[in-house]
Design a protein around this motif. Structure first.
Motif, PDB file in Angstrom:
ATOM      1  N   THR A 116      20.471  94.328  39.322  1.00  0.00           N
ATOM      2  CA  THR A 116      19.649  95.397  39.884  1.00  0.00           C
ATOM      3  C   THR A 116      18.167  95.066  39.777  1.00  0.00           C
ATOM      4  OG1 THR A 116      21.336  97.027  39.258  1.00  0.00           O
ATOM      5  CG2 THR A 116      19.142  97.857  39.770  1.00  0.00           C
ATOM      6  N   VAL A 117      17.755  94.545  38.624  1.00  0.00           N
ATOM      7  CA  VAL A 117      16.349  94.165  38.439  1.00  0.00           C
ATOM      8  C   VAL A 117      15.961  93.055  39.410  1.00  0.00           C
ATOM      9  CG1 VAL A 117      14.707  93.086  36.851  1.00  0.00           C
ATOM     10  CG2 VAL A 117      16.210  94.907  36.033  1.00  0.00           C
ATOM     11  N   LEU A 118      16.789  92.003  39.475  1.00  0.00           N
ATOM     12  CA  LEU A 118      16.469  90.873  40.351  1.00  0.00           C
ATOM     13  C   LEU A 118      16.471  91.281  41.822  1.00  0.00           C
ATOM     14  CD1 LEU A 118      18.454  87.958  38.642  1.00  0.00           C
ATOM     15  CD2 LEU A 118      16.005  88.450  38.500  1.00  0.00           C
ATOM     16  N   SER A 119      17.319  92.252  42.180  1.00  0.00           N
ATOM     17  CA  SER A 119      17.374  92.687  43.578  1.00  0.00           C
ATOM     18  C   SER A 119      16.099  93.404  44.008  1.00  0.00           C
ATOM     19  CB  SER A 119      18.582  93.609  43.793  1.00  0.00           C
ATOM     20  OG  SER A 119      18.396  94.862  43.132  1.00  0.00           O
ATOM     21  N   ARG A 120      15.315  93.852  43.037  1.00  0.00           N
ATOM     22  CA  ARG A 120      14.058  94.537  43.335  1.00  0.00           C
ATOM     23  C   ARG A 120      12.849  93.601  43.233  1.00  0.00           C
ATOM     24  NH1 ARG A 120      17.588  98.294  42.445  1.00  0.00           N
ATOM     25  NH2 ARG A 120      17.262 100.469  43.081  1.00  0.00           N
ATOM     26  N   MET A 121      13.148  92.320  43.150  1.00  0.00           N
ATOM     27  CA  MET A 121      12.090  91.318  43.122  1.00  0.00           C
ATOM     28  C   MET A 121      12.266  90.381  44.308  1.00  0.00           C
ATOM     29  SD  MET A 121      12.156  90.427  39.018  1.00  0.00           S
ATOM     30  CE  MET A 121      10.622  89.500  39.053  1.00  0.00           C
ATOM     31  N   GLU A 122      11.203  89.695  44.674  1.00  0.00           N
ATOM     32  CA  GLU A 122      11.274  88.760  45.790  1.00  0.00           C
ATOM     33  C   GLU A 122      10.250  87.660  45.600  1.00  0.00           C
ATOM     34  OE1 GLU A 122       8.389  91.334  48.817  1.00  0.00           O
ATOM     35  OE2 GLU A 122      10.550  91.200  49.208  1.00  0.00           O
ATOM     36  N   GLY A 123      10.401  86.613  46.393  1.00  0.00           N
ATOM     37  CA  GLY A 123       9.435  85.526  46.371  1.00  0.00           C
ATOM     38  C   GLY A 123       9.397  84.780  45.055  1.00  0.00           C
ATOM     39  N   LEU A 124       8.200  84.355  44.679  1.00  0.00           N
ATOM     40  CA  LEU A 124       8.013  83.559  43.474  1.00  0.00           C
ATOM     41  C   LEU A 124       8.429  84.292  42.198  1.00  0.00           C
ATOM     42  CD1 LEU A 124       7.043  80.825  42.499  1.00  0.00           C
ATOM     43  CD2 LEU A 124       4.723  81.731  42.398  1.00  0.00           C
ATOM     44  N   PRO A 125       8.063  85.565  41.998  1.00  0.00           N
ATOM     45  CA  PRO A 125       8.516  86.263  40.789  1.00  0.00           C
ATOM     46  C   PRO A 125      10.040  86.298  40.670  1.00  0.00           C
ATOM     47  CG  PRO A 125       6.724  87.467  41.807  1.00  0.00           C
ATOM     48  CD  PRO A 125       7.117  86.400  42.778  1.00  0.00           C
ATOM     49  N   TRP A 126      10.732  86.509  41.805  1.00  0.00           N
ATOM     50  CA  TRP A 126      12.199  86.508  41.773  1.00  0.00           C
ATOM     51  C   TRP A 126      12.738  85.158  41.333  1.00  0.00           C
ATOM     52  CZ3 TRP A 126      15.469  83.263  44.446  1.00  0.00           C
ATOM     53  CH2 TRP A 126      16.842  83.527  44.312  1.00  0.00           C
ATOM     54  N   LEU A 127      12.163  84.079  41.843  1.00  0.00           N
ATOM     55  CA  LEU A 127      12.643  82.739  41.515  1.00  0.00           C
ATOM     56  C   LEU A 127      12.446  82.434  40.032  1.00  0.00           C
ATOM     57  CD1 LEU A 127      13.849  80.095  42.434  1.00  0.00           C
ATOM     58  CD2 LEU A 127      11.561  79.342  43.156  1.00  0.00           C
ATOM     59  N   VAL A 128      11.280  82.748  39.502  1.00  0.00           N
ATOM     60  CA  VAL A 128      11.022  82.486  38.091  1.00  0.00           C
ATOM     61  C   VAL A 128      11.915  83.362  37.206  1.00  0.00           C
ATOM     62  CG1 VAL A 128       9.299  82.524  36.256  1.00  0.00           C
ATOM     63  CG2 VAL A 128       8.647  81.792  38.553  1.00  0.00           C
ATOM     64  N   ALA A 129      12.033  84.639  37.535  1.00  0.00           N
ATOM     65  CA  ALA A 129      12.880  85.543  36.752  1.00  0.00           C
ATOM     66  C   ALA A 129      14.336  85.090  36.787  1.00  0.00           C
ATOM     67  CB  ALA A 129      12.749  86.970  37.280  1.00  0.00           C
ATOM     68  N   SER A 130      14.781  84.577  37.909  1.00  0.00           N
ATOM     69  CA  SER A 130      16.153  84.087  38.026  1.00  0.00           C
ATOM     70  C   SER A 130      16.380  82.872  37.136  1.00  0.00           C
ATOM     71  CB  SER A 130      16.457  83.724  39.482  1.00  0.00           C
ATOM     72  OG  SER A 130      16.382  84.872  40.312  1.00  0.00           O
ATOM     73  N   ILE A 131      15.365  82.039  36.994  1.00  0.00           N
ATOM     74  CA  ILE A 131      15.473  80.880  36.104  1.00  0.00           C
ATOM     75  C   ILE A 131      15.526  81.324  34.643  1.00  0.00           C
ATOM     76  CG2 ILE A 131      14.205  78.862  35.241  1.00  0.00           C
ATOM     77  CD1 ILE A 131      13.314  78.310  38.084  1.00  0.00           C
ATOM     78  N   LEU A 132      14.754  82.345  34.313  1.00  0.00           N
ATOM     79  CA  LEU A 132      14.774  82.849  32.936  1.00  0.00           C
ATOM     80  C   LEU A 132      16.174  83.316  32.561  1.00  0.00           C
ATOM     81  CD1 LEU A 132      11.476  84.969  32.734  1.00  0.00           C
ATOM     82  CD2 LEU A 132      11.796  82.512  32.381  1.00  0.00           C
ATOM     83  N   TYR A 133      16.809  84.048  33.470  1.00  0.00           N
ATOM     84  CA  TYR A 133      18.151  84.559  33.191  1.00  0.00           C
ATOM     85  C   TYR A 133      19.218  83.488  33.379  1.00  0.00           C
ATOM     86  CZ  TYR A 133      22.499  87.195  33.692  1.00  0.00           C
ATOM     87  OH  TYR A 133      23.788  87.650  33.554  1.00  0.00           O
ATOM     88  N   GLY A 134      19.058  82.659  34.395  1.00  0.00           N
ATOM     89  CA  GLY A 134      20.085  81.664  34.703  1.00  0.00           C
ATOM     90  C   GLY A 134      20.060  80.436  33.821  1.00  0.00           C
ATOM     91  N   SER A 135      18.898  80.149  33.194  1.00  0.00           N
ATOM     92  CA  SER A 135      18.768  78.937  32.382  1.00  0.00           C
ATOM     93  C   SER A 135      18.347  79.214  30.947  1.00  0.00           C
ATOM     94  CB  SER A 135      17.747  77.988  33.032  1.00  0.00           C
ATOM     95  OG  SER A 135      18.106  77.704  34.372  1.00  0.00           O
ATOM     96  N   GLY A 136      17.962  80.462  30.641  1.00  0.00           N
ATOM     97  CA  GLY A 136      17.606  80.810  29.273  1.00  0.00           C
ATOM     98  C   GLY A 136      16.225  80.354  28.843  1.00  0.00           C
ATOM     99  N   LEU A 137      15.323  80.162  29.789  1.00  0.00           N
ATOM    100  CA  LEU A 137      13.982  79.702  29.447  1.00  0.00           C
ATOM    101  C   LEU A 137      13.097  80.841  28.964  1.00  0.00           C
ATOM    102  CD1 LEU A 137      15.011  77.209  31.038  1.00  0.00           C
ATOM    103  CD2 LEU A 137      12.711  76.985  31.978  1.00  0.00           C
ATOM    104  N   ARG A 138      12.127  80.511  28.147  1.00  0.00           N
ATOM    105  CA  ARG A 138      11.027  81.434  27.857  1.00  0.00           C
ATOM    106  C   ARG A 138      10.112  81.428  29.076  1.00  0.00           C
ATOM    107  NH1 ARG A 138      11.929  78.237  23.289  1.00  0.00           N
ATOM    108  NH2 ARG A 138      12.552  79.399  21.414  1.00  0.00           N
TER     109      ARG A 138
END
Length: 321
Positions: A116-138
């Protein structure tokens, strides 16, 4: 102090840079040394000892009402000042009482909440946030990624010089492969334009730019997520394009969580917490999760095991029976 000897705060900066500490650590430690000196009416630290340090830390806690982590950082900065810069034997400093940091459970989102959170994001912020969740990065680790750190063939991401100055490898989610490739194509075009305009040099740590003079302009060393404008390097004074600021992602994640109506304190780090708990729920062993997160001690990773239990360490409440 002799005329040729640099000022104390300049000595602090020099030692920090010799040890390759980050610019943030440099700024924090210099600031704490300055505040400590000013608090004691500009007395030199060599003239002070345990009593002065305790009074300063007490002032921070009582008058300044700072958090335990902030007080702990101040103590670490003073320990660095005395041991590394002034070369003084200060074993007594380790015994100086500081506030104990409270142990709190991390905020974790369910899989549906993350979607739900990611669906409300787009562009660069969405990509970075997806990496945080998908890869466990800080979030700062994501911002500092270089092009050569992303291995599409092996489907992995190399995190360089993470917390504790450690490198680690984590997975690159399949669903992010195409969006990330498309993003890098745009970044590459931007880099070409920067080169044509006489820019295109990127910051390299550990004096690599002196060892490999062409490296700062090479594509592989560029940031995956560069800033949208040039800035002046506070150490070298060179004008160049740095990585994007993590505040941009912090604001975007918080806003998306508010828009989604999620009644939790959600930050980019929440996505990393959710990455860890989801892996444990899926049956992956804790040592694997520890390695992916880059934790030095498995006890740090074990804080996420609370999600595998139901209240009271898995004991079923008699009311539920």
């Amino acid at each position: 102090m002799s005329p040729s000897q640099p000022k104390l705060l300049d000595q602090v900066r020099a030692v920090i840079r010799t040890l390759h500490y980050s610019i943030r650590t440099e700024q924090a430690y210099v600031d704490w040394a300055r505040r400590f000196i000013l608090f004691h009416n500009k007395r030199h630290p060599q003239e002070m000892g345990k009593e002065e340090i305790e009074s300063f830390l007490t002032h921070l806690a009582v008058e300044g009402r700072v958090s335990a982590s902030t007080q702990s950082q101040a103590k670490a900065a003073l320990l660095f000042l005395y041991q590394r810069v002034l070369k003084m034997d200060v074993d007594w400093l380790k015994d100086v009482v500081a506030a104990k940091q409270p142990q709190r459970m991390p905020t974790v989102l369910t899989v549906d909440e993350v979607r739900t959170v990611l669906s409300r994001m787009e562009g660069l912020p969405w990509l970075v946030a997806s990496i945080l969740y998908g890869s466990g990065l800080r979030v700062l680790e994501a911002c500092r990624l270089r092009v050569l750190d992303v291995d599409f063939g092996a489907r992995q991401i190399l995190v360089r010089n993470g917390k504790g100055a450690k490198d680690r490898v984590t997975m690159l989610p399949d669903m992010l492969t195409d969006p990330l490739k498309s993003h890098l194509e745009l970044v590459r075009l931007q880099h070409q334009r920067d080169l044509e305009q006489g820019h295109g040099r990127v910051f390299l740590p550990f004096a690599l730019d002196r060892k490999y003079q062409d490296a700062p302009t090479e594509w592989k060393w560029q940031y995956v997520f560069p800033a949208n404008r040039f800035s002046t390097d506070p150490r070298s004074g060179e004008v160049r394009r740095h990585h994007m600021e993590e505040q941009m992602i912090q604001r975007a994640v918080k806003q998306a969580a508010r828009d989604a109506g999620i009644p939790k304190k959600v930050t980019p780090h929440t996505l990393r917490h959710s990455f860890a708990t989801d892996l444990l729920k899926s049956g992956y062993d804790i040592r694997t999760v520890q390695e992916l997160l880059g934790h030095k001690d498995v006890r740090t990773t074990m804080i996420y095991t609370h999600v595998l239990n139901r209240g009271g360490r898995g004991v079923i409440s008699p009311l539920d029976r």
